[in-house]
Design an enzyme around this catalytic site. Structure first.
Site, mmCIF file in Angstrom:
data_model
loop_
_atom_site.group_PDB
_atom_site.id
_atom_site.type_symbol
_atom_site.label_atom_id
_atom_site.label_comp_id
_atom_site.label_asym_id
_atom_site.label_seq_id
_atom_site.Cartn_x
_atom_site.Cartn_y
_atom_site.Cartn_z
ATOM 1 N N LYS A 25 0.832 -1.216 0.000
ATOM 2 C CA LYS A 25 0.000 0.000 0.000
ATOM 3 C C LYS A 25 0.866 1.266 0.000
ATOM 4 O O LYS A 25 0.656 2.174 -0.790
ATOM 5 C CB LYS A 25 -0.913 0.031 1.235
ATOM 6 C CG LYS A 25 -1.815 -1.171 1.392
ATOM 7 C CD LYS A 25 -2.768 -1.008 2.577
ATOM 8 C CE LYS A 25 -2.091 -0.865 3.933
ATOM 9 N NZ LYS A 25 -1.339 -2.065 4.365
ATOM 10 N N ARG A 30 12.299 -0.909 10.843
ATOM 11 C CA ARG A 30 11.298 -0.471 11.811
ATOM 12 C C ARG A 30 11.242 -1.428 12.996
ATOM 13 O O ARG A 30 11.351 -2.632 12.822
ATOM 14 C CB ARG A 30 9.921 -0.407 11.124
ATOM 15 C CG ARG A 30 9.627 0.941 10.531
ATOM 16 C CD ARG A 30 8.384 0.925 9.678
ATOM 17 N NE ARG A 30 7.210 0.309 10.308
ATOM 18 C CZ ARG A 30 6.007 0.302 9.749
ATOM 19 N NH1 ARG A 30 5.820 0.866 8.571
ATOM 20 N NH2 ARG A 30 4.997 -0.280 10.367
ATOM 21 N N ARG A 44 0.799 -8.096 14.248
ATOM 22 C CA ARG A 44 0.143 -7.126 13.357
ATOM 23 C C ARG A 44 -0.791 -7.840 12.384
ATOM 24 O O ARG A 44 -1.878 -7.338 12.080
ATOM 25 C CB ARG A 44 1.204 -6.328 12.580
ATOM 26 C CG ARG A 44 1.928 -5.319 13.460
ATOM 27 C CD ARG A 44 3.228 -4.842 12.843
ATOM 28 N NE ARG A 44 3.043 -4.047 11.648
ATOM 29 C CZ ARG A 44 4.010 -3.796 10.764
ATOM 30 N NH1 ARG A 44 5.220 -4.279 10.948
ATOM 31 N NH2 ARG A 44 3.764 -3.051 9.720
ATOM 32 N N ARG A 50 12.366 -5.707 5.357
ATOM 33 C CA ARG A 50 12.104 -4.348 4.885
ATOM 34 C C ARG A 50 13.043 -3.327 5.542
ATOM 35 O O ARG A 50 13.313 -3.394 6.729
ATOM 36 C CB ARG A 50 10.648 -4.009 5.243
ATOM 37 C CG ARG A 50 10.186 -2.671 4.781
ATOM 38 C CD ARG A 50 8.689 -2.634 4.718
ATOM 39 N NE ARG A 50 8.065 -2.371 5.996
ATOM 40 C CZ ARG A 50 6.784 -2.057 6.138
ATOM 41 N NH1 ARG A 50 5.987 -2.008 5.085
ATOM 42 N NH2 ARG A 50 6.285 -1.839 7.318
#
Ligand code: AMP
Length: 225
Positions: free
Chosen positions: A21, A165, A176, A132
Site C-alpha cells: 500500500k 522499523r 500485526r 524491509r
C-alpha cells in the site's frame, strides 16, 4: 484511458501490512496531484518528536497492536479537511474508523472515489516485512532481497541511512497480521457493499501493481464523477 494528472482521486488503500500500500501510494503521489495520508507515518513522526499523541500511541505500535479508535479518529479529522484528492494508506483499520470516515467525508462533501484492496498471502507478507528497510525521513521502503537500494543501508534518493522499523521483527509482524485479521479484514465486506471495492494482486512487480491500481481507479472514478 489512464487517469489524468489533474483527476480527482479520493482513495482508501486496504490490505494487510506488507501488501504494498505505502509503495503504491508514493508512486501515485509522485505522478499525480494527490496526497498520501499514511496514519503509520504520521504516528511515527509523532513518536519521534515526543508529542502527547506519540506518547499515547507508542506502546501499541511497538506491540503490533492497533492504536485506539478515538485517538486515530481525532488525528484524522484534521488531516482530511486539507484537500480535494488524497490516498488513505493504513486508515481506516476498523469498522468504527470507517464509519467516522464516512461521516467526516459526508460533512466535507468529499465522497471516496475507490477502495483498492491489496491481496497477498501470509508467507510473502512475513518475508516482505522482516526484510524491509525504511527511510525514516520519507517513509520510502526497500527490501533486502526483492527491492534493494543501490548501496546497502542507504536511501537512493536522499543518500541518508535506512532503518529497520521496530515493529518489522517477526514476533511483532505476526501480531500485526493477527490484528489485521481480527479488526481490519471485516472492512472488505463493508466496502464491497458500497460498490467501490476493487482488488489488485499485491504480489506482482511494483510497475504491474501500479498499472492495476490505475485501471481500478479509472473504473469506479468514472462511475462517480
Ligand atoms: P503502518 O505503518 O500502517 O503499518 O502502521 C504502523 C502501526 O501504527 C500499526 O501497527 C498501528 O499500531 C498503528 N496504526 C497505523 N494506522 C492505524 C490505524 N488506522 N488504526 C490504529 N492503529 C494504526
Amino acid at each position: 484511458m489512464s487517469p489524468q494528472a489533474t483527476q480527482t482521486m479520493r482513495l482508501v488503500f486496504l490490505g494487510p501490512p506488507g501488501a504494498g500500500k505505502g509503495t503504491q501510494a508514493k508512486v501515485l503521489e509522485d505522478r499525480f496531484a494527490v496526497r498520501q495520508i499514511s496514519t503509520g507515518d504520521i504516528l511515527r513522526a509523532n513518536v519521534k518528536s515526543g508529542t502527547p499523541l506519540g506518547l499515547e500511541a507508542k506502546s501499541f505500535m511497538d506491540a503490533g497492536q492497533l492504536v485506539p479508535d478515538d485517538v486515530i479518529i481525532r488525528m484524522m479529522r484534521g488531516e482530511l479537511a486539507g484537500g480535494e484528492s488524497f490516498i488513505l494508506d493504513g486508515f481506516p483499520r476498523t469498522i468504527a474508523q470507517a464509519q467516522a470516515l464516512d461521516e467526516t467525508l459526508a460533512s466535507l462533501s468529499l465522497p471516496l472515489t475507490a477502495v483498492i484492496m491489496f491481496e497477498a498471502d501470509r508467507d510473502t507478507l512475513i518475508a516482505r516485512l522482516t526484510g524491509r528497510w525504511t527511510n525514516p525521513r520519507t517513509g520510502r521502503t526497500y527490501h533486502a532481497v526483492f527491492n534493494p537500494p543501490k548501496v546497502a543501508g542507504i536511501d537512493d534518493e536522499d543518500g541518508g541511512p535506512l532503518e529497520q522499523r521496530r515493529d518489522d521483527t517477526r514476533d511483532v509482524v505476526v501480531e500485526r497480521l493477527g490484528e489485521y485479521d481480527a479488526k481490519t479484514a471485516p472492512l472488505i465486506e463493508y466496502y464491497r457493499k458500497t460498490g467501490l471495492l476493487v482488488s489488485v494482486d499485491g504480489l506482482e512487480p511494483i510497475d504491474s501493481v501500479t498499472s492495476a491500481v490505475l485501471s481500478a481507479i479509472d473504473g469506479p472514478a468514472k462511475a462517480r464523477p
